[in-house]
Write a protein that holds these residues in place. Structure first.
Motif, PDB file in Angstrom:
ATOM      1  N   VAL A 116       0.848  -1.203   0.000  1.00 10.47           N
ATOM      2  CA  VAL A 116       0.000   0.000   0.000  1.00 10.47           C
ATOM      3  C   VAL A 116       0.881   1.249   0.000  1.00 10.47           C
ATOM      4  CG1 VAL A 116      -1.717   1.310   1.311  1.00 10.47           C
ATOM      5  CG2 VAL A 116      -1.897  -1.190   1.154  1.00 10.47           C
ATOM      6  N   LEU A 117       1.873   1.268   0.888  1.00 11.26           N
ATOM      7  CA  LEU A 117       2.789   2.405   0.937  1.00 11.26           C
ATOM      8  C   LEU A 117       3.624   2.495  -0.337  1.00 11.26           C
ATOM      9  CD1 LEU A 117       3.925   2.080   4.663  1.00 11.26           C
ATOM     10  CD2 LEU A 117       2.402   3.808   3.688  1.00 11.26           C
ATOM     11  N   GLY A 118       3.998   1.338  -0.880  1.00  8.07           N
ATOM     12  CA  GLY A 118       4.772   1.318  -2.118  1.00  8.07           C
ATOM     13  C   GLY A 118       4.005   1.905  -3.288  1.00  8.07           C
ATOM     14  N   VAL A 119       2.733   1.572  -3.404  1.00  6.46           N
ATOM     15  CA  VAL A 119       1.903   2.123  -4.481  1.00  6.46           C
ATOM     16  C   VAL A 119       1.771   3.635  -4.312  1.00  6.46           C
ATOM     17  CG1 VAL A 119      -0.457   2.197  -5.393  1.00  6.46           C
ATOM     18  CG2 VAL A 119       0.663  -0.005  -5.028  1.00  6.46           C
ATOM     19  N   LEU A 120       1.535   4.094  -3.086  1.00  5.96           N
ATOM     20  CA  LEU A 120       1.458   5.537  -2.837  1.00  5.96           C
ATOM     21  C   LEU A 120       2.761   6.230  -3.240  1.00  5.96           C
ATOM     22  CD1 LEU A 120      -0.316   5.791   0.634  1.00  5.96           C
ATOM     23  CD2 LEU A 120      -1.160   6.656  -1.550  1.00  5.96           C
ATOM     24  N   ALA A 121       3.884   5.613  -2.910  1.00  7.03           N
ATOM     25  CA  ALA A 121       5.183   6.207  -3.235  1.00  7.03           C
ATOM     26  C   ALA A 121       5.404   6.276  -4.742  1.00  7.03           C
ATOM     27  CB  ALA A 121       6.306   5.416  -2.567  1.00  7.03           C
ATOM     28  N   VAL A 122       5.146   5.176  -5.433  1.00  8.38           N
ATOM     29  CA  VAL A 122       5.384   5.144  -6.880  1.00  8.38           C
ATOM     30  C   VAL A 122       4.441   6.091  -7.608  1.00  8.38           C
ATOM     31  CG1 VAL A 122       5.241   3.677  -8.938  1.00  8.38           C
ATOM     32  CG2 VAL A 122       6.413   2.845  -6.891  1.00  8.38           C
ATOM     33  N   VAL A 123       3.159   6.050  -7.277  1.00 13.77           N
ATOM     34  CA  VAL A 123       2.190   6.928  -7.946  1.00 13.77           C
ATOM     35  C   VAL A 123       2.536   8.393  -7.658  1.00 13.77           C
ATOM     36  CG1 VAL A 123      -0.233   7.642  -7.988  1.00 13.77           C
ATOM     37  CG2 VAL A 123       0.357   5.216  -8.072  1.00 13.77           C
ATOM     38  N   GLY A 124       2.890   8.691  -6.410  1.00 13.24           N
ATOM     39  CA  GLY A 124       3.247  10.060  -6.066  1.00 13.24           C
ATOM     40  C   GLY A 124       4.491  10.549  -6.787  1.00 13.24           C
ATOM     41  N   VAL A 125       5.497   9.695  -6.874  1.00 11.26           N
ATOM     42  CA  VAL A 125       6.727  10.078  -7.584  1.00 11.26           C
ATOM     43  C   VAL A 125       6.438  10.296  -9.065  1.00 11.26           C
ATOM     44  CG1 VAL A 125       8.945   9.175  -8.401  1.00 11.26           C
ATOM     45  CG2 VAL A 125       8.396   9.094  -5.971  1.00 11.26           C
ATOM     46  N   LEU A 126       5.710   9.380  -9.671  1.00 10.13           N
ATOM     47  CA  LEU A 126       5.436   9.515 -11.107  1.00 10.13           C
ATOM     48  C   LEU A 126       4.546  10.734 -11.393  1.00 10.13           C
ATOM     49  CD1 LEU A 126       4.954   5.776 -12.125  1.00 10.13           C
ATOM     50  CD2 LEU A 126       6.995   7.214 -12.397  1.00 10.13           C
ATOM     51  N   ALA A 127       3.552  10.966 -10.544  1.00  7.75           N
ATOM     52  CA  ALA A 127       2.668  12.122 -10.746  1.00  7.75           C
ATOM     53  C   ALA A 127       3.406  13.437 -10.522  1.00  7.75           C
ATOM     54  CB  ALA A 127       1.462  12.033  -9.814  1.00  7.75           C
ATOM     55  N   GLY A 128       4.338  13.439  -9.599  1.00  5.81           N
ATOM     56  CA  GLY A 128       5.049  14.668  -9.282  1.00  5.81           C
ATOM     57  C   GLY A 128       6.354  14.849 -10.036  1.00  5.81           C
ATOM     58  N   TRP A 129       6.705  13.911 -10.902  1.00  4.87           N
ATOM     59  CA  TRP A 129       7.990  13.938 -11.600  1.00  4.87           C
ATOM     60  C   TRP A 129       8.334  15.299 -12.219  1.00  4.87           C
ATOM     61  CZ3 TRP A 129      11.113   9.594 -11.391  1.00  4.87           C
ATOM     62  CH2 TRP A 129      12.311   9.676 -12.092  1.00  4.87           C
ATOM     63  N   PRO A 130       7.383  15.977 -12.890  1.00  5.75           N
ATOM     64  CA  PRO A 130       7.735  17.279 -13.488  1.00  5.75           C
ATOM     65  C   PRO A 130       8.168  18.340 -12.466  1.00  5.75           C
ATOM     66  CG  PRO A 130       5.706  16.444 -14.434  1.00  5.75           C
ATOM     67  CD  PRO A 130       6.031  15.558 -13.278  1.00  5.75           C
ATOM     68  N   ALA A 131       7.785  18.188 -11.199  1.00  5.44           N
ATOM     69  CA  ALA A 131       8.139  19.173 -10.185  1.00  5.44           C
ATOM     70  C   ALA A 131       9.508  18.900  -9.552  1.00  5.44           C
ATOM     71  CB  ALA A 131       7.071  19.197  -9.088  1.00  5.44           C
ATOM     72  N   LEU A 132      10.141  17.788  -9.911  1.00  2.28           N
ATOM     73  CA  LEU A 132      11.449  17.476  -9.356  1.00  2.28           C
ATOM     74  C   LEU A 132      12.482  18.498  -9.814  1.00  2.28           C
ATOM     75  CD1 LEU A 132      11.443  13.628  -9.869  1.00  2.28           C
ATOM     76  CD2 LEU A 132      11.335  14.824  -7.697  1.00  2.28           C
ATOM     77  N   GLY A 133      13.359  18.854  -8.903  1.00  2.00           N
ATOM     78  CA  GLY A 133      14.420  19.780  -9.239  1.00  2.00           C
ATOM     79  C   GLY A 133      14.029  21.234  -9.204  1.00  2.00           C
ATOM     80  N   GLN A 134      12.750  21.517  -9.017  1.00  2.00           N
ATOM     81  CA  GLN A 134      12.307  22.917  -8.959  1.00  2.00           C
ATOM     82  C   GLN A 134      12.530  23.470  -7.551  1.00  2.00           C
ATOM     83  OE1 GLN A 134       8.232  23.012 -10.163  1.00  2.00           O
ATOM     84  NE2 GLN A 134       8.669  22.506 -12.269  1.00  2.00           N
ATOM     85  N   PRO A 135      12.935  24.704  -7.435  1.00  2.00           N
ATOM     86  CA  PRO A 135      13.134  25.273  -6.110  1.00  2.00           C
ATOM     87  C   PRO A 135      11.813  25.412  -5.352  1.00  2.00           C
ATOM     88  CG  PRO A 135      13.360  26.962  -7.806  1.00  2.00           C
ATOM     89  CD  PRO A 135      13.217  25.647  -8.510  1.00  2.00           C
ATOM     90  N   ALA A 136      11.900  25.340  -4.051  1.00  2.00           N
ATOM     91  CA  ALA A 136      10.698  25.494  -3.205  1.00  2.00           C
ATOM     92  C   ALA A 136      10.186  26.926  -3.297  1.00  2.00           C
ATOM     93  CB  ALA A 136      11.030  25.150  -1.759  1.00  2.00           C
ATOM     94  N   ARG A 137       8.876  27.065  -3.282  1.00  2.00           N
ATOM     95  CA  ARG A 137       8.247  28.387  -3.355  1.00  2.00           C
ATOM     96  C   ARG A 137       7.378  28.619  -2.162  1.00  2.00           C
ATOM     97  NH1 ARG A 137       6.530  28.856  -9.639  1.00  2.00           N
ATOM     98  NH2 ARG A 137       8.618  28.802 -10.419  1.00  2.00           N
TER      99      ARG A 137
END
Length: 137
Positions: A116-137
């Motif tokens: 369950v936690l693994g699915v949340l992690a993978v889905v969250g990472v894939l959904a948020g991939w475009p936001a990786l590397g962006q500075p915090a706002r």
């Protein structure tokens, strides 16, 4: 802007799942290692065996090296969670790798919360991939 906020939120969910998984399973790791080192068996917590008795034992007996390997995966998941929280691309890659490794142990030790936690992690990472590397706002 709204999509960016949603992607950052997805990364936060992924990071939380990784940290909870790494800490939650890793915290109980020393107990069975110590028991096996003393020559005892796999102890139980709340009536459940700590990392033993699952389908993996049909192929490989629960041993100290196996439990240490799982402990390493738990540490990797925790580190991945911290890095994903900080939106580091390396954390996302580490998250996907550590979840894949963790899946073997979740199955092998019959840990139903892990997937369950693994699915949340993978889905969250894939959904948020475009936001990786962006500075915090």
């Amino acid at each position: 802007m709204r999509g960016e906020r949603w992607r950052r939120g997805a990364l936060r969910v992924a990071a939380a799942a990784l940290v909870v998984d790494g800490l939650g399973f890793g915290a109980f790791g020393p107990l069975p290692v110590a028991s096996l080192a003393r020559g005892g068996g796999i102890p139980t917590v709340a009536g459940f065996p700590t990392y033993g008795g699952g389908p993996l034992e049909a192929y490989v007996p629960t041993s100290i090296p196996l439990l240490v390997g799982f402990g390493v995966v738990c540490v990797l998941q925790f580190v991945a969670g911290v890095l994903v929280w900080r939106r580091r691309p390396a954390g996302a890659t580490l998250a996907l790798v550590s979840v894949a490794l963790g899946a073997v142990f979740w199955w092998g030790f019959s840990l139903p919360v892990g997937p369950v936690l693994g699915v949340l992690a993978v889905v969250g990472v894939l959904a948020g991939w475009p936001a990786l590397g962006q500075p915090a706002r």
